[in-house]
Design an enzyme around this catalytic site. Structure first.
Site, short mmCIF file in Angstrom:
data_model
loop_
_atom_site.label_atom_id
_atom_site.label_comp_id
_atom_site.label_asym_id
_atom_site.label_seq_id
_atom_site.Cartn_x
_atom_site.Cartn_y
_atom_site.Cartn_z
N ALA A 69 0.87 -1.18 0.00
CA ALA A 69 0.00 0.00 0.00
C ALA A 69 0.91 1.23 0.00
CB ALA A 69 -0.88 -0.01 1.24
N GLY A 114 0.62 -4.96 0.81
CA GLY A 114 -0.53 -5.01 -0.10
C GLY A 114 -0.21 -5.71 -1.42
N GLU A 117 -0.63 -9.28 -0.66
CA GLU A 117 -2.08 -9.50 -0.50
C GLU A 117 -2.78 -9.52 -1.86
OE1 GLU A 117 -2.21 -6.24 2.47
OE2 GLU A 117 -3.48 -7.61 3.61
N GLU A 137 4.01 -5.12 7.42
CA GLU A 137 3.18 -4.12 8.12
C GLU A 137 3.51 -4.02 9.60
OE1 GLU A 137 2.08 -6.29 5.93
OE2 GLU A 137 0.65 -5.35 4.56
N1 COA Z 1 4.62 3.22 -0.45
C1 COA Z 1 5.02 4.38 -0.96
N2 COA Z 1 6.17 4.54 -1.63
C2 COA Z 1 6.94 3.47 -1.79
C3 COA Z 1 6.59 2.20 -1.28
C4 COA Z 1 5.36 2.10 -0.58
N3 COA Z 1 4.91 0.95 -0.09
N4 COA Z 1 7.56 1.33 -1.58
C5 COA Z 1 8.49 2.01 -2.27
N5 COA Z 1 8.12 3.31 -2.39
C6 COA Z 1 8.84 4.39 -3.05
C7 COA Z 1 10.01 4.89 -2.21
O1 COA Z 1 9.55 5.81 -1.24
C8 COA Z 1 10.87 5.52 -3.28
O2 COA Z 1 10.32 6.76 -3.63
P1 COA Z 1 11.28 8.06 -3.89
O3 COA Z 1 12.13 7.66 -5.05
O4 COA Z 1 10.32 9.16 -4.18
O5 COA Z 1 12.06 8.20 -2.62
C9 COA Z 1 10.67 4.59 -4.48
O6 COA Z 1 9.44 3.91 -4.24
C10 COA Z 1 11.77 3.55 -4.62
O7 COA Z 1 11.87 2.83 -3.40
P2 COA Z 1 13.24 2.64 -2.58
O8 COA Z 1 12.89 2.37 -1.15
O9 COA Z 1 14.17 3.76 -2.87
O10 COA Z 1 13.79 1.31 -3.28
P3 COA Z 1 14.77 0.23 -2.67
O11 COA Z 1 15.17 -0.64 -3.79
O12 COA Z 1 15.85 0.89 -1.88
O13 COA Z 1 13.90 -0.62 -1.61
C11 COA Z 1 11.93 -1.81 -0.90
C12 COA Z 1 12.83 -1.41 -2.08
C13 COA Z 1 10.71 -2.53 -1.48
C14 COA Z 1 12.68 -2.77 0.04
C15 COA Z 1 11.49 -0.56 -0.11
O14 COA Z 1 11.00 0.40 -1.03
C16 COA Z 1 10.43 -0.81 0.92
O15 COA Z 1 10.71 -1.36 1.99
N6 COA Z 1 9.18 -0.39 0.63
C17 COA Z 1 8.07 -0.49 1.54
C18 COA Z 1 7.58 -1.91 1.68
C19 COA Z 1 6.46 -1.98 2.69
O16 COA Z 1 6.64 -1.78 3.88
N7 COA Z 1 5.26 -2.30 2.21
C20 COA Z 1 4.10 -2.47 3.05
C21 COA Z 1 3.31 -1.24 3.10
S1 COA Z 1 1.85 -1.50 4.07
#
Ligand code: COA
Length: 260
Positions: A69, A114, A117, A137
């Site tokens: 999400a 999400g 999911e 989460e």
């Molecule tokens: N919501 C909003 N933005 C997200 C996102 C999310 N769930 N997942 C990634 N992004 C965005 C980042 O903020 C970043 O944006 P920016 O370039 O404007 O800063 C962009 O996507 C790239 O992500 P980044 O974190 O820089 O990539 P990464 O390769 O270093 O890491 C992940 C990848 C997937 C490990 C990391 O993005 C992450 O942990 N995301 C969240 C996962 C999560 O907790 N999901 C559950 C949500 S309920």
């Protein structure tokens, strides 16, 4: 299906297989409100469009299926709006699961929160070797809110589901396969080809039997599942397709299903 979307790419081939690609690669395809609304709309279209027989759902870019999400939209939600957000996601994902046409998730990268999911709301899951699954989460002080607490135990069993939800740890594609969370793991380059092959193998069969098999399986957790199974089996026995399928087998020829 000629509608255009801001956050989805949709293509349908001449065999009626729709490929829906979640398309916010700069945000790793995170599910914001607009994207959720568009997913609801596209699956409504897939349901009503008789020329569409099945759907492959995947993500844009090199890195992610869907990274969850949109955390930007989660920050600062109050109880009422949090509940509303969860209910909205649940309903949309339920409508995906309820689509009585096969939906295969093709996961080629992160399927977190999400995103995991969403993959679980699809009927079958193919992962490439670089897929990563998890429900992180808990690390955000939250719990999965788009059906993950219900679907994960159904798919992998209660103990493993609790372990994954309570730790938020990630799984590789191979680990996800060992748990039964994904059907197959394939090399990165051949993901779409494998998904198409699986879809075609399913679509060789009669559309009525496909639909009712899915209905029966999704009722299997309920007490009335056996009753529903028997009712649907009986109903199908009475169709031309079942007569054609059984006759074709006995006559050693390929069946020609008409969906009647
Ligand atoms: N919501 C909003 N933005 C997200 C996102 C999310 N769930 N997942 C990634 N992004 C965005 C980042 O903020 C970043 O944006 P920016 O370039 O404007 O800063 C962009 O996507 C790239 O992500 P980044 O974190 O820089 O990539 P990464 O390769 O270093 O890491 C992940 C990848 C997937 C490990 C990391 O993005 C992450 O942990 N995301 C969240 C996962 C999560 O907790 N999901 C559950 C949500 S309920």
């Amino acid at each position: 299906m000629d509608q255009s979307y801001n956050t989805l790419l949709v293509e349908t081939d001449e065999q009626g297989i729709a490929v829906v690609t979640v398309d916010r690669p700069d945000k790793l395809n995170a599910l914001n409100d607009e994207l959720l609304n568009e997913l609801a709309e596209v699956f409504k279209q897939i349901t009503i469009d008789e020329s569409i027989k099945g759907c492959i759902l995947t993500g844009s870019g090199e890195k992610a299926f869907v990274a969850g999400a949109d955390i930007k939209e989660l920050r600062g939600l109050n109880e009422h709006h949090g509940r509303m957000k969860s209910q909205k996601g649940q309903q949309i994902f339920q409508s995906i699961e309820d689509t009585r046409k096969p939906i295969i998730a093709l996961i080629d990268g992160y399927a977190l929160g999400g995103g995991a999911e969403l993959a679980m709301a699809c009927h079958l899951r193919i992962a490439t070797r670089k897929a990563v699954f998890g429900l992180p989460e808990i690390g955000l002080g939250l719990i999965p809110g788009y059906g993950g607490t219900q679907r994960l135990p159904r798919i992998v069993g209660q103990a493993k589901a609790l372990e994954l939800i309570l730790t938020g740890k990630r799984l590789s594609a191979e680990q996800a396969k060992q748990l039964g969370l994904v059907n197959t793991v394939v090399p990165e380059q051949s993901g779409m080809e494998e998904a198409q092959t699986l879809m075609k193998e399913i679509l060789k069969n009669g559309p009525l039997a496909i639909k009712e098999a899915m209905r029966a399986v999704y009722h299997s957790g309920e007490k009335s599942g056996y009753q529903i199974e028997a009712e649907l089996f009986g109903k199908l026995c009475n169709t031309d397709d079942a007569k054609e399928g059984t006759s074709a087998f006995l006559e050693k020829r390929k069946p020609e299903f008409k969906g009647q």
